[in-house]
Design a protein around this motif. Structure first.
Motif, PDB file in Angstrom:
ATOM      1  N   ARG A   1       2.262  -2.821   0.688  1.00 48.52           N
ATOM      2  CA  ARG A   1       1.256  -1.814   1.058  1.00 48.52           C
ATOM      3  C   ARG A   1       1.858  -0.759   1.992  1.00 48.52           C
ATOM      4  NH1 ARG A   1      -4.275  -1.954   1.058  1.00 48.52           N
ATOM      5  NH2 ARG A   1      -4.247  -4.220   0.680  1.00 48.52           N
ATOM      6  N   GLN A   2       2.613  -1.209   2.983  1.00 47.05           N
ATOM      7  CA  GLN A   2       3.210  -0.283   3.946  1.00 47.05           C
ATOM      8  C   GLN A   2       4.270   0.598   3.290  1.00 47.05           C
ATOM      9  OE1 GLN A   2       4.376  -3.409   6.596  1.00 47.05           O
ATOM     10  NE2 GLN A   2       2.681  -3.059   8.022  1.00 47.05           N
ATOM     11  N   ASN A   3       5.044   0.028   2.361  1.00 44.41           N
ATOM     12  CA  ASN A   3       6.020   0.818   1.622  1.00 44.41           C
ATOM     13  C   ASN A   3       5.327   1.900   0.805  1.00 44.41           C
ATOM     14  OD1 ASN A   3       9.128   0.187   1.377  1.00 44.41           O
ATOM     15  ND2 ASN A   3       8.137  -1.793   1.797  1.00 44.41           N
ATOM     16  N   LEU A   4       4.220   1.534   0.171  1.00 47.53           N
ATOM     17  CA  LEU A   4       3.484   2.502  -0.637  1.00 47.53           C
ATOM     18  C   LEU A   4       2.940   3.641   0.211  1.00 47.53           C
ATOM     19  CD1 LEU A   4       1.495   0.035  -2.930  1.00 47.53           C
ATOM     20  CD2 LEU A   4       3.359   1.533  -3.648  1.00 47.53           C
ATOM     21  N   LEU A   5       2.339   3.309   1.337  1.00 51.47           N
ATOM     22  CA  LEU A   5       1.718   4.327   2.181  1.00 51.47           C
ATOM     23  C   LEU A   5       2.754   5.217   2.864  1.00 51.47           C
ATOM     24  CD1 LEU A   5      -1.190   2.238   3.747  1.00 51.47           C
ATOM     25  CD2 LEU A   5      -1.325   3.994   1.964  1.00 51.47           C
ATOM     26  N   PHE A   6       3.989   4.728   2.983  1.00 51.05           N
ATOM     27  CA  PHE A   6       5.040   5.539   3.585  1.00 51.05           C
ATOM     28  C   PHE A   6       5.242   6.832   2.803  1.00 51.05           C
ATOM     29  CE2 PHE A   6       9.410   6.918   4.200  1.00 51.05           C
ATOM     30  CZ  PHE A   6       9.543   6.861   5.582  1.00 51.05           C
ATOM     31  N   GLY A   7       5.013   6.784   1.480  1.00 46.60           N
ATOM     32  CA  GLY A   7       5.195   7.968   0.656  1.00 46.60           C
ATOM     33  C   GLY A   7       4.273   9.114   1.033  1.00 46.60           C
ATOM     34  N   ARG A   8       3.163   8.821   1.700  1.00 44.95           N
ATOM     35  CA  ARG A   8       2.182   9.859   2.046  1.00 44.95           C
ATOM     36  C   ARG A   8       2.540  10.609   3.330  1.00 44.95           C
ATOM     37  NH1 ARG A   8      -3.922   8.249   0.179  1.00 44.95           N
ATOM     38  NH2 ARG A   8      -3.512   8.886  -1.948  1.00 44.95           N
TER      39      ARG A   8
ATOM     40  N   ARG B   1      -4.085  17.814   3.248  1.00 44.11           N
ATOM     41  CA  ARG B   1      -4.884  18.593   2.299  1.00 44.11           C
ATOM     42  C   ARG B   1      -4.364  18.460   0.861  1.00 44.11           C
ATOM     43  NH1 ARG B   1      -1.560  22.104   4.998  1.00 44.11           N
ATOM     44  NH2 ARG B   1      -0.143  23.370   3.697  1.00 44.11           N
ATOM     45  N   ASP B   2      -3.089  18.044   0.716  1.00 44.62           N
ATOM     46  CA  ASP B   2      -2.491  17.939  -0.612  1.00 44.62           C
ATOM     47  C   ASP B   2      -2.490  16.512  -1.155  1.00 44.62           C
ATOM     48  OD1 ASP B   2      -1.920  20.661  -0.677  1.00 44.62           O
ATOM     49  OD2 ASP B   2       0.011  20.384   0.344  1.00 44.62           O
ATOM     50  N   ARG B   3      -3.081  15.587  -0.436  1.00 47.53           N
ATOM     51  CA  ARG B   3      -3.083  14.191  -0.868  1.00 47.53           C
ATOM     52  C   ARG B   3      -4.211  13.949  -1.858  1.00 47.53           C
ATOM     53  NH1 ARG B   3      -2.192  11.260   5.079  1.00 47.53           N
ATOM     54  NH2 ARG B   3      -0.177  12.287   5.537  1.00 47.53           N
ATOM     55  N   ALA B   4      -3.853  13.943  -3.136  1.00 50.68           N
ATOM     56  CA  ALA B   4      -4.860  13.816  -4.187  1.00 50.68           C
ATOM     57  C   ALA B   4      -4.829  12.464  -4.894  1.00 50.68           C
ATOM     58  CB  ALA B   4      -4.674  14.928  -5.218  1.00 50.68           C
ATOM     59  N   THR B   5      -3.708  11.776  -4.874  1.00 55.99           N
ATOM     60  CA  THR B   5      -3.570  10.523  -5.610  1.00 55.99           C
ATOM     61  C   THR B   5      -4.393   9.426  -4.957  1.00 55.99           C
ATOM     62  OG1 THR B   5      -1.334  11.112  -6.289  1.00 55.99           O
ATOM     63  CG2 THR B   5      -1.941   8.797  -6.479  1.00 55.99           C
ATOM     64  N   ASP B   6      -5.212   8.761  -5.741  1.00 57.39           N
ATOM     65  CA  ASP B   6      -6.040   7.669  -5.254  1.00 57.39           C
ATOM     66  C   ASP B   6      -5.205   6.389  -5.175  1.00 57.39           C
ATOM     67  OD1 ASP B   6      -7.974   5.216  -6.182  1.00 57.39           O
ATOM     68  OD2 ASP B   6      -9.029   6.618  -4.874  1.00 57.39           O
ATOM     69  N   PHE B   7      -5.185   5.771  -4.014  1.00 55.58           N
ATOM     70  CA  PHE B   7      -4.353   4.584  -3.788  1.00 55.58           C
ATOM     71  C   PHE B   7      -4.710   3.465  -4.753  1.00 55.58           C
ATOM     72  CE2 PHE B   7      -3.411   0.515  -1.814  1.00 55.58           C
ATOM     73  CZ  PHE B   7      -2.114   0.681  -1.351  1.00 55.58           C
ATOM     74  N   GLU B   8      -5.993   3.144  -4.855  1.00 59.24           N
ATOM     75  CA  GLU B   8      -6.412   2.028  -5.702  1.00 59.24           C
ATOM     76  C   GLU B   8      -6.129   2.306  -7.174  1.00 59.24           C
ATOM     77  OE1 GLU B   8      -7.231  -0.809  -4.584  1.00 59.24           O
ATOM     78  OE2 GLU B   8      -7.321  -0.186  -2.472  1.00 59.24           O
ATOM     79  N   ALA B   9      -6.339   3.555  -7.593  1.00 63.88           N
ATOM     80  CA  ALA B   9      -6.084   3.905  -8.989  1.00 63.88           C
ATOM     81  C   ALA B   9      -4.595   3.769  -9.320  1.00 63.88           C
ATOM     82  CB  ALA B   9      -6.564   5.326  -9.276  1.00 63.88           C
ATOM     83  N   MET B  10      -3.743   4.204  -8.395  1.00 62.87           N
ATOM     84  CA  MET B  10      -2.313   4.113  -8.622  1.00 62.87           C
ATOM     85  C   MET B  10      -1.859   2.653  -8.649  1.00 62.87           C
ATOM     86  SD  MET B  10       0.770   3.499  -7.121  1.00 62.87           S
ATOM     87  CE  MET B  10       0.165   3.443  -5.433  1.00 62.87           C
ATOM     88  N   VAL B  11      -2.401   1.847  -7.744  1.00 67.07           N
ATOM     89  CA  VAL B  11      -2.068   0.424  -7.713  1.00 67.07           C
ATOM     90  C   VAL B  11      -2.477  -0.247  -9.034  1.00 67.07           C
ATOM     91  CG1 VAL B  11      -2.696  -1.780  -6.644  1.00 67.07           C
ATOM     92  CG2 VAL B  11      -2.080   0.168  -5.210  1.00 67.07           C
ATOM     93  N   GLY B  12      -3.645   0.142  -9.537  1.00 71.63           N
ATOM     94  CA  GLY B  12      -4.096  -0.409 -10.810  1.00 71.63           C
ATOM     95  C   GLY B  12      -3.237   0.046 -11.976  1.00 71.63           C
ATOM     96  N   LEU B  13      -2.829   1.314 -11.956  1.00 77.79           N
ATOM     97  CA  LEU B  13      -1.992   1.853 -13.025  1.00 77.79           C
ATOM     98  C   LEU B  13      -0.682   1.089 -13.135  1.00 77.79           C
ATOM     99  CD1 LEU B  13      -1.550   4.235 -15.104  1.00 77.79           C
ATOM    100  CD2 LEU B  13      -0.407   5.428 -13.237  1.00 77.79           C
ATOM    101  N   LEU B  14      -0.116   0.712 -11.992  1.00 84.60           N
ATOM    102  CA  LEU B  14       1.180   0.036 -11.980  1.00 84.60           C
ATOM    103  C   LEU B  14       1.062  -1.490 -11.949  1.00 84.60           C
ATOM    104  CD1 LEU B  14       3.009   2.409  -9.473  1.00 84.60           C
ATOM    105  CD2 LEU B  14       3.424   2.217 -11.928  1.00 84.60           C
ATOM    106  N   GLY B  15      -0.153  -1.985 -11.843  1.00 87.17           N
ATOM    107  CA  GLY B  15      -0.346  -3.439 -11.864  1.00 87.17           C
ATOM    108  C   GLY B  15       0.299  -4.153 -10.691  1.00 87.17           C
ATOM    109  N   ILE B  16       0.170  -3.607  -9.481  1.00 82.21           N
ATOM    110  CA  ILE B  16       0.829  -4.202  -8.316  1.00 82.21           C
ATOM    111  C   ILE B  16      -0.165  -4.607  -7.230  1.00 82.21           C
ATOM    112  CG2 ILE B  16       3.076  -3.099  -8.661  1.00 82.21           C
ATOM    113  CD1 ILE B  16       2.243  -0.880  -6.775  1.00 82.21           C
ATOM    114  N   GLY B  17      -1.434  -4.691  -7.571  1.00 79.38           N
ATOM    115  CA  GLY B  17      -2.453  -5.050  -6.584  1.00 79.38           C
ATOM    116  C   GLY B  17      -2.204  -6.402  -5.937  1.00 79.38           C
ATOM    117  N   HIS B  18      -1.687  -7.361  -6.695  1.00 81.71           N
ATOM    118  CA  HIS B  18      -1.451  -8.708  -6.173  1.00 81.71           C
ATOM    119  C   HIS B  18      -0.190  -8.802  -5.316  1.00 81.71           C
ATOM    120  CE1 HIS B  18       1.040  -8.320  -9.721  1.00 81.71           C
ATOM    121  NE2 HIS B  18       1.690  -9.440  -9.417  1.00 81.71           N
ATOM    122  N   LEU B  19       0.536  -7.700  -5.199  1.00 84.18           N
ATOM    123  CA  LEU B  19       1.789  -7.719  -4.445  1.00 84.18           C
ATOM    124  C   LEU B  19       1.667  -7.079  -3.069  1.00 84.18           C
ATOM    125  CD1 LEU B  19       4.196  -6.488  -7.292  1.00 84.18           C
ATOM    126  CD2 LEU B  19       3.666  -8.857  -6.672  1.00 84.18           C
ATOM    127  N   LEU B  20       0.519  -6.522  -2.722  1.00 83.69           N
ATOM    128  CA  LEU B  20       0.390  -5.646  -1.559  1.00 83.69           C
ATOM    129  C   LEU B  20       0.817  -6.286  -0.243  1.00 83.69           C
ATOM    130  CD1 LEU B  20      -2.972  -3.807  -2.377  1.00 83.69           C
ATOM    131  CD2 LEU B  20      -0.622  -2.972  -2.673  1.00 83.69           C
TER     132      LEU B  20
END
Length: 369
Positions: free
Chosen positions: A94-101, A107-126
């Motif tokens: 989770r912390q590695n993912l959020l580091f990208g932001r 104002r330019d942060r448009a990507t939804d965290f949960e949607a991206m996690v679901g797209l990549l199938g990594i929710g169980h790894l957070l």
């Protein structure tokens, strides 16, 4: 254009002289080691300053040497995925993912965290640390970290090169989903014909620092002479199909193409699912008559469209099979013995080994009306 590039850059004795224009959703840069692929993506990403030229991404000028423009890498809004995930070992997923932001204005942060996690199938790894992840899981997290920075372009420099076949098979579907659903243009560096055949919508072939060919994937892969470093027989045709039905008793799946039905090893896909198939030129045999008494399950009728100029002992014969274009590599002797010529009706016999798992992939979703 997602990418408009015209640069020249010298490193010692090596000269990169490249001109690329691409609006493809996943553009593959293909070439052997030392061809200039990594130098090219480093120029796009801002890791090197080209000696001369211009780079434009999604209409934004990043480099223009004549005008003195060079946007620093941290301001380019470009995600970069390396061969290794390069995750921070002391942070959990989770912390590695959020580091990208952190490098993207709020104002330019448009990507939804949960949607991206679901797209990549990594929710169980957070909550896990990188040391507990497989190679494929690390790469998916690295991709997610790059996407959460809301990049305008995603660079992937041979992201699967360090993975074994099992891990590659694990991550292929996620890159296909990014290509079709992610909304971010991708530039993928690869030296694997099977990989680009599965993933790319457009291909740029690079040799000795120069672009030797570029265009839609299905067009470029038909030209066997463009891939000498992988063996000319590695090239062939890309066929868009859909799953018609399964024959579970035999462990087979029937795909429907324009050319006709194709029988492949059992796929875990629902009927109607789109599927891209690569048919290598070396795996197609030509027959003047409908064959009988053969073990081959795939025989497609067609017409010869063209025969290329002889290259040594081999000739490439292009076929029109119901609207699908196939390429067969045969000997010059076979062309003469069968009196092959454009316009001749022919039958293409496809060897079962043509349908290796790596060559079967989700077909790109078209946005055409």
């Amino acid at each position: 254009m997602a990418l408009d590039l015209d640069i020249r850059h010298r490193q010692g004795a090596f000269l990169l002289d490249a001109r690329i224009r691409s609006d493809g959703r996943l553009t593959a840069l293909f070439g052997q080691s030392g061809a200039g692929k990594t130098t090219l993506v480093n120029a796009i990403g801002g890791l090197i300053r080209p000696s001369q030229g211009r780079i434009v991404v999604n209409g934004r000028v990043l480099v223009d040497t004549e005008r003195g423009i060079f946007v620093p890498k941290h301001k380019r809004r470009i995600g970069y995925i390396f061969q290794e995930g390069r995750l921070f070992p002391h942070l959990n997923v989770r912390q590695n993912l959020l580091f990208g932001r952190w490098f993207t204005p709020r104002r330019d942060r448009a990507t939804d965290f949960e949607a991206m996690v679901g797209l990549l199938g990594i929710g169980h790894l957070l909550d896990r640390k990188p040391s507990t992840l497989s190679g494929g899981e690390k790469q998916r997290v690295a991709i997610g970290r790059a996407l959460l920075a809301d990049p305008q372009l995603l660079l992937m420099d041979e992201p699967l090169a360090s993975l074994d076949e099992a891990r590659k098979a694990e991550i292929y579907p996620y890159i296909e989903r990014l290509r079709d659903e992610g909304g971010v243009p991708i530039v993928l560096v690869s030296h694997s014909v099977a990989e680009i055949a599965r993933l790319a919508t457009s291909i740029v072939v690079i040799a000795d620092g120069r672009v030797t060919a570029s265009g839609p994937a299905e067009e470029i892969l038909r030209h066997t002479n463009l891939f000498p470093q992988s063996g000319p027989a590695e090239a062939g045709a890309l066929i868009e199909t859909r799953v018609l039905r399964h024959e579970d008793a035999f462990g087979l799946t029937i795909l429907q193409a324009k050319a006709g039905p194709l029988t492949v090893p059992r796929l875990d896909l629902a009927p109607g699912a789109p599927m891209r198939v690569r048919l290598r030129a070396r795996d197609i045999i030509l027959s003047l008559r409908p064959p009988e008494g053969l073990s081959a399950l795939n025989v497609l009728p067609g017409t010869i469209s063209s025969i290329d100029e002889p290259d040594g002992a081999s000739v490439d014969v292009t076929l029109d099979c119901g609207g699908d274009s196939l390429v067969a590599r045969v000997t010059r002797k076979s062309v003469e013995r069968l009196a092959l010529r454009p316009g001749l009706a022919i039958h293409a016999i496809i060897k079962s080994i043509a349908f290796d798992r790596e060559a079967l992939g989700r077909a790109p979703v078209t946005t055409d009306v």
